[in-house]
Design a protein around this motif. Structure first.
Motif, mmCIF file in Angstrom:
data_model
loop_
_atom_site.group_PDB
_atom_site.id
_atom_site.type_symbol
_atom_site.label_atom_id
_atom_site.label_comp_id
_atom_site.label_asym_id
_atom_site.label_seq_id
_atom_site.Cartn_x
_atom_site.Cartn_y
_atom_site.Cartn_z
ATOM 1 N N PRO A 489 0.716 -1.254 -0.047
ATOM 2 C CA PRO A 489 -0.091 -0.055 -0.060
ATOM 3 C C PRO A 489 0.777 1.262 0.052
ATOM 4 C CG PRO A 489 -0.047 -1.246 2.179
ATOM 5 C CD PRO A 489 0.672 -1.970 1.216
ATOM 6 N N GLU A 490 2.078 1.195 0.287
ATOM 7 C CA GLU A 490 2.845 2.381 0.483
ATOM 8 C C GLU A 490 3.298 2.808 -0.754
ATOM 9 O OE1 GLU A 490 3.280 4.202 3.110
ATOM 10 O OE2 GLU A 490 1.960 2.635 4.262
ATOM 11 N N ALA A 491 3.453 1.977 -1.851
ATOM 12 C CA ALA A 491 3.909 2.300 -3.045
ATOM 13 C C ALA A 491 3.015 3.110 -3.786
ATOM 14 C CB ALA A 491 4.354 0.817 -4.077
ATOM 15 N N LYS A 492 3.711 3.910 -4.647
ATOM 16 C CA LYS A 492 2.781 4.832 -5.608
ATOM 17 C C LYS A 492 2.415 3.994 -7.053
ATOM 18 C CE LYS A 492 2.633 8.815 -3.266
ATOM 19 N NZ LYS A 492 1.299 9.269 -2.814
ATOM 20 N N ILE A 493 1.257 3.855 -7.584
ATOM 21 C CA ILE A 493 0.996 3.019 -8.646
ATOM 22 C C ILE A 493 0.721 4.149 -9.793
ATOM 23 C CG2 ILE A 493 -0.558 1.151 -9.246
ATOM 24 C CD1 ILE A 493 -1.222 0.470 -6.607
ATOM 25 N N LEU A 494 1.496 3.707 -10.958
ATOM 26 C CA LEU A 494 0.991 4.416 -12.136
ATOM 27 C C LEU A 494 0.827 3.402 -13.093
ATOM 28 C CD1 LEU A 494 2.882 6.293 -10.640
ATOM 29 C CD2 LEU A 494 3.673 7.068 -12.952
ATOM 30 N N VAL A 495 -0.293 3.416 -13.836
ATOM 31 C CA VAL A 495 -1.023 2.604 -14.683
ATOM 32 C C VAL A 495 -1.260 2.921 -16.085
ATOM 33 C CG1 VAL A 495 -2.451 0.425 -14.976
ATOM 34 C CG2 VAL A 495 -1.845 1.549 -12.675
ATOM 35 N N ARG A 496 -0.699 2.061 -17.222
ATOM 36 C CA ARG A 496 -1.171 2.221 -18.455
ATOM 37 C C ARG A 496 -2.693 1.883 -18.786
ATOM 38 N NH1 ARG A 496 1.298 -1.543 -23.185
ATOM 39 N NH2 ARG A 496 -0.077 -0.698 -25.006
ATOM 40 N N ALA A 497 -3.450 2.746 -18.668
ATOM 41 C CA ALA A 497 -4.911 2.474 -19.078
ATOM 42 C C ALA A 497 -5.397 2.122 -20.530
ATOM 43 C CB ALA A 497 -5.992 3.530 -18.753
ATOM 44 N N TYR A 498 -6.125 1.195 -20.832
ATOM 45 C CA TYR A 498 -6.390 0.758 -22.325
ATOM 46 C C TYR A 498 -7.368 1.762 -23.079
ATOM 47 C CZ TYR A 498 -7.998 -1.944 -26.311
ATOM 48 O OH TYR A 498 -8.553 -2.235 -27.550
ATOM 49 N N ASP A 499 -8.640 2.091 -22.199
ATOM 50 C CA ASP A 499 -9.575 2.850 -22.818
ATOM 51 C C ASP A 499 -10.280 3.550 -21.598
ATOM 52 O OD1 ASP A 499 -11.157 0.973 -21.701
ATOM 53 O OD2 ASP A 499 -11.744 -0.007 -23.593
ATOM 54 N N ARG A 500 -11.214 4.402 -21.962
ATOM 55 C CA ARG A 500 -12.045 5.117 -21.178
ATOM 56 C C ARG A 500 -12.726 4.367 -19.994
ATOM 57 N NH1 ARG A 500 -13.245 10.198 -22.496
ATOM 58 N NH2 ARG A 500 -14.296 11.501 -20.920
ATOM 59 N N ILE A 501 -13.216 3.043 -20.322
ATOM 60 C CA ILE A 501 -13.796 2.243 -19.120
ATOM 61 C C ILE A 501 -12.778 1.759 -18.454
ATOM 62 C CG2 ILE A 501 -15.189 0.246 -18.802
ATOM 63 C CD1 ILE A 501 -16.560 0.578 -21.698
ATOM 64 N N HIS A 502 -11.678 1.327 -18.775
ATOM 65 C CA HIS A 502 -10.546 0.905 -18.153
ATOM 66 C C HIS A 502 -9.929 1.952 -17.132
ATOM 67 C CE1 HIS A 502 -6.136 -1.038 -17.759
ATOM 68 N NE2 HIS A 502 -7.054 -1.476 -16.884
ATOM 69 N N ALA A 503 -10.074 3.157 -17.531
ATOM 70 C CA ALA A 503 -9.315 4.265 -16.912
ATOM 71 C C ALA A 503 -10.224 4.292 -15.703
ATOM 72 C CB ALA A 503 -9.257 5.620 -17.648
ATOM 73 N N ARG A 504 -11.771 4.390 -15.935
ATOM 74 C CA ARG A 504 -12.614 4.676 -14.975
ATOM 75 C C ARG A 504 -12.519 3.569 -13.841
ATOM 76 N NH1 ARG A 504 -17.769 2.379 -13.660
ATOM 77 N NH2 ARG A 504 -19.076 3.825 -12.456
ATOM 78 N N GLU A 505 -12.189 2.481 -14.346
ATOM 79 C CA GLU A 505 -11.985 1.154 -13.221
ATOM 80 C C GLU A 505 -10.791 1.403 -12.482
ATOM 81 O OE1 GLU A 505 -11.550 -1.976 -15.832
ATOM 82 O OE2 GLU A 505 -13.921 -2.403 -16.142
ATOM 83 N N LEU A 506 -9.542 2.012 -12.999
ATOM 84 C CA LEU A 506 -8.325 2.251 -12.389
ATOM 85 C C LEU A 506 -8.517 3.662 -11.512
ATOM 86 C CD1 LEU A 506 -5.770 1.985 -15.263
ATOM 87 C CD2 LEU A 506 -6.230 0.431 -13.421
ATOM 88 N N ALA A 507 -9.469 4.536 -11.793
ATOM 89 C CA ALA A 507 -9.615 5.711 -11.180
ATOM 90 C C ALA A 507 -10.283 4.978 -9.689
ATOM 91 C CB ALA A 507 -10.428 6.615 -11.646
ATOM 92 N N LEU A 508 -11.336 4.433 -9.720
ATOM 93 C CA LEU A 508 -12.160 3.804 -8.752
ATOM 94 C C LEU A 508 -11.348 2.783 -8.029
ATOM 95 C CD1 LEU A 508 -15.655 2.923 -10.523
ATOM 96 C CD2 LEU A 508 -14.943 4.890 -9.196
ATOM 97 N N ALA A 509 -10.460 2.097 -8.358
ATOM 98 C CA ALA A 509 -9.386 1.359 -7.692
ATOM 99 C C ALA A 509 -8.370 2.123 -7.101
ATOM 100 C CB ALA A 509 -8.611 0.356 -8.697
ATOM 101 N N GLY A 510 -8.270 3.530 -7.238
ATOM 102 C CA GLY A 510 -7.470 4.480 -6.314
ATOM 103 C C GLY A 510 -5.910 4.363 -6.622
ATOM 104 N N VAL A 511 -5.696 4.169 -7.965
ATOM 105 C CA VAL A 511 -4.245 4.196 -8.410
ATOM 106 C C VAL A 511 -3.873 5.842 -8.438
ATOM 107 C CG1 VAL A 511 -4.211 2.391 -9.912
ATOM 108 C CG2 VAL A 511 -4.919 4.453 -10.949
ATOM 109 N N ASP A 512 -2.630 5.991 -8.544
ATOM 110 C CA ASP A 512 -2.009 7.540 -8.256
ATOM 111 C C ASP A 512 -2.061 8.128 -9.392
ATOM 112 O OD1 ASP A 512 -1.277 7.325 -5.356
ATOM 113 O OD2 ASP A 512 -0.304 5.761 -6.179
ATOM 114 N N PHE A 513 -1.890 7.448 -10.771
ATOM 115 C CA PHE A 513 -1.665 7.999 -12.040
ATOM 116 C C PHE A 513 -2.021 6.968 -12.954
ATOM 117 C CE2 PHE A 513 0.408 9.066 -15.944
ATOM 118 C CZ PHE A 513 0.139 10.235 -16.269
ATOM 119 N N HIS A 514 -2.904 7.407 -13.970
ATOM 120 C CA HIS A 514 -3.101 6.595 -15.252
ATOM 121 C C HIS A 514 -3.403 7.306 -16.429
ATOM 122 C CE1 HIS A 514 -7.464 7.581 -15.281
ATOM 123 N NE2 HIS A 514 -7.449 7.570 -14.177
#
Length: 601
Positions: A489-514
């Motif tokens: 949990p201490e690590a910052k998470i940066l993620v490559r998002a595939y599309d808008r729906i995936h980006a929404r899933e990542l945002a709701l998962a609480g990633v630090d950047f996508h």
């Protein structure tokens, strides 16, 4: 008028059967070939009896095989064929010789005479070009090394039909002592020489002249004329129509009109090839099967297993791997369409009787029907080939302030910025071949599956302050995010998002950047288009920033409302404004992402 109406009903029936059966069979994972075969069996004389003369359908639909070989010929430049000469004449002749000997012995074990056994076995040796090419095309393997070896063998088998038909005439009890028909041999040689000469000196000027007319339909007619005219010339001269079409394709393979011709021929090829498979399904005589069930079943099993075993042994002897040899043996274990021609000619010449002709034809048809099924079963139940990790390092007790998961096109570029600032980076990827290629550019990449906790621990995820997820599969990325959020949990998470729906899933998962993978590159592309249109630079930057702002606002509204729209490209961050980590010490390494990226990514 009634006769014309009846013919139209038959055409509609054929098309309707194909349209219904093929999508259904593809949907349940059985492939298009089996769909065509099943459709032919259902509407044929031994099913619903909507057709009583499948041979007439087969006669017309053989043009599908002809056009298929023409299209394959277009992909085979003479220089490429010359490079395949060892496989065509070496591997091809070895496989045919061993299979012929084995299948002849199998026929004799069933109680047939040596001559009948030889003709029966030789017909079964001639693999179905249409089925093998269709399955290879669906798997996208025609251009691969093992696919090219099968193509070479099939080409040699197509060449073999000519001397086999001559041999049937020689073995015929009706054979007279008139000696060798030298005039037929000279006609065949003259026909091939004429086709080659026309391909070298006439075809390109011919298509250039037609292109000046700017009539698309004329070019299509000319392409059909070349294919069918060459096939007819070969048939009249006693050679194979398919061989003539392939030769015409090879001669046009280096023409500037190659791609246009291929596009014109493709629709006709697909329809007629489908009709060919429907005709084969219609030809399955269920009465012959029911009257000779023990012989038919035993013959199919014995000949398919015997041929597959011989193919496997020859492939292994010639240096192929176990998986490649097994794949070739399964795919080429059936008889082919040229067997029908050989058996019919042998029956007409009195070398075999009509009962043997009917039984062997049924055995070949059943082998063609079974091949797609066996391919599917082997794919599902055979263990997957073990991955070679030669020259690949596994992560073990690594440590670094940044962990990058995925070294595809995206990960390659992203990691270079970190490396250029001398930041300690650990990179893992699950593609061994990509890792080996990256080593040639001086990159140290470790093999590892980012969805496994033990791999993440071995890669130093516990000590990493930043974990960058650069994989291209949204499901895999989500699984990694879930695992990292729970375990580190201490690590910052940066993620490559595939599309808008995936980006929404990542945002709701609480990633630090996508960032959606195409957003920034598309903006750069659009800005360059505006520069070409001579729009002032300040306006270009203002438009780009306005698009970013509006897209960000829409996305934030979607997150708050829980309503994901379809779309592409957005950048979102929960991180504070970045501050420099260290002073730059060297230039970024310029790496062409395609050099270490698998072509399918």
């Amino acid at each position: 008028m009634a006769n014309n109406s009846h013919e139209l009903v038959q055409v509609v029936t054929l098309l309707g059967a194909a349209v219904i059966a093929v999508p259904f069979f593809k949907r349940i994972g059985l492939g298009s070939v089996l769909g065509y075969l099943a459709a032919g069996l259902i509407i044929g004389p031994f099913g619903l009896r909507l057709f009583d003369n499948p041979s007439a359908i087969l006669h017309v639909a053989e043009l599908g095989v002809v056009m298929f070989l023409f299209v394959i010929g277009l992909e085979m430049q003479p220089s490429h064929l010359w490079s395949m000469r060892k496989d065509i004449f070496g591997l091809g002749s070895a496989q045919i010789a061993v299979c012929t000997a084995a299948l002849t012995l199998i026929g004799m074990a069933f109680g047939f005479s040596p001559v009948v056994s030889f003709i029966s076995g030789m017909g079964f040796v001639l693999t179905s070009t249409a089925i093998v090419f269709q399955i290879l095309a669906e798997k996208g393997e025609i251009g691969m090394s093992h696919g090219q070896k099968m193509v070479s063998i099939l080409l040699f088998e197509d060449l073999l039909i000519v001397p086999l038909l001559a041999l049937v005439a020689f073995l015929s009890p009706q054979h007279t002592s008139n000696g060798i028909h030298w005039d037929g041999i000279f006609i065949a040689i003259a026909a091939m020489a004429g086709v080659i000469a026309a391909g070298i000196w006439l075809l390109n000027p011919f298509f250039r002249m037609l292109a000046r007319a700017r009539a698309r339909e004329v070019l299509t007619a000319a392409a059909l004329l070349v294919v069918l005219g060459t096939a007819l010339l070969m048939q009249v001269s006693g050679l194979s129509m398919a061989m003539g079409a392939f030769l015409a394709g090879v001669l046009l393979s280096e023409s500037s009109f190659r791609h246009q011709i291929e596009a014109d021929i493709e629709p006709f090829r697909g329809i007629l090839l489908g009709l060919f498979f429907i005709g084969v399904g219609m030809s399955l005589d269920l009465n012959v099967v029911s009257n000779n069930i023990p012989l038919i079943v035993a013959g199919v099993l014995a000949m398919m297993i015997g041929k597959a075993l011989c193919i496997y042994l020859v492939a292994r002897f010639m240096g192929s791997s176990h998986s490649e040899s097994l794949d070739r043996a399964i795919l080429m274990a059936q008889g082919g369409e040229f067997a029908f021609v050989l058996y019919a000619a042998a029956a007409q010449a009195g070398v075999i009787n009509q009962e043997v002709n009917a039984n062997m034809t049924t055995i070949v048809v059943l082998s063609m029907v079974l091949t797609p099924i066996v391919v599917i079963l082997m794919k599902r139940f055979m263990p997957k080939p073990t991955l070679s990790l030669e020259g690949v390092d596994l992560p073990q007790d690594l440590s670094g302030c940044t962990l990058v998961i995925g070294f595809g096109r995206f990960g390659q570029v992203a990691s270079q910025l970190l490396l250029a600032r001398d930041i300690s980076v650990t990179i893992i990827d699950s593609d061994a071949e990509r890792i080996r290629n990256a080593r040639n550019f001086g990159f140290q990449i470790y093999y590892g599956d980012g969805t496994r906790l033990d791999v993440l621990r071995a890669s130093g995820a516990e000590k990493a302050g930043l974990i960058a997820v650069c994989v291209d599969d949204p499901k895999v990325a989500n699984k990694i995010v879930e695992l990292v959020k729970h375990e580190f949990p201490e690590a910052k998470i940066l993620v490559r998002a595939y599309d808008r729906i995936h980006a929404r899933e990542l945002a709701l998962a609480g990633v630090d950047f996508h960032v959606r993978e195409l957003f920034e590159s598309a903006l750069v592309f659009g800005q360059e288009a505006l520069r070409v249109a001579e729009v002032p630079e300040d306006e270009i930057l203002a438009v780009a920033e306005d698009i970013r702002r509006r897209d960000r606002e829409r996305f934030e509204a979607e997150i708050s409302n829980g309503n994901a729209e379809s779309g592409r490209g957005f950048m979102h961050s929960n991180l504070p404004k970045p501050t420099p980590l260290v002073e730059p010490k060297r230039e970024a390494v310029v790496l062409n992402p395609e050099d270490t990226e698998d072509s399918s990514k």
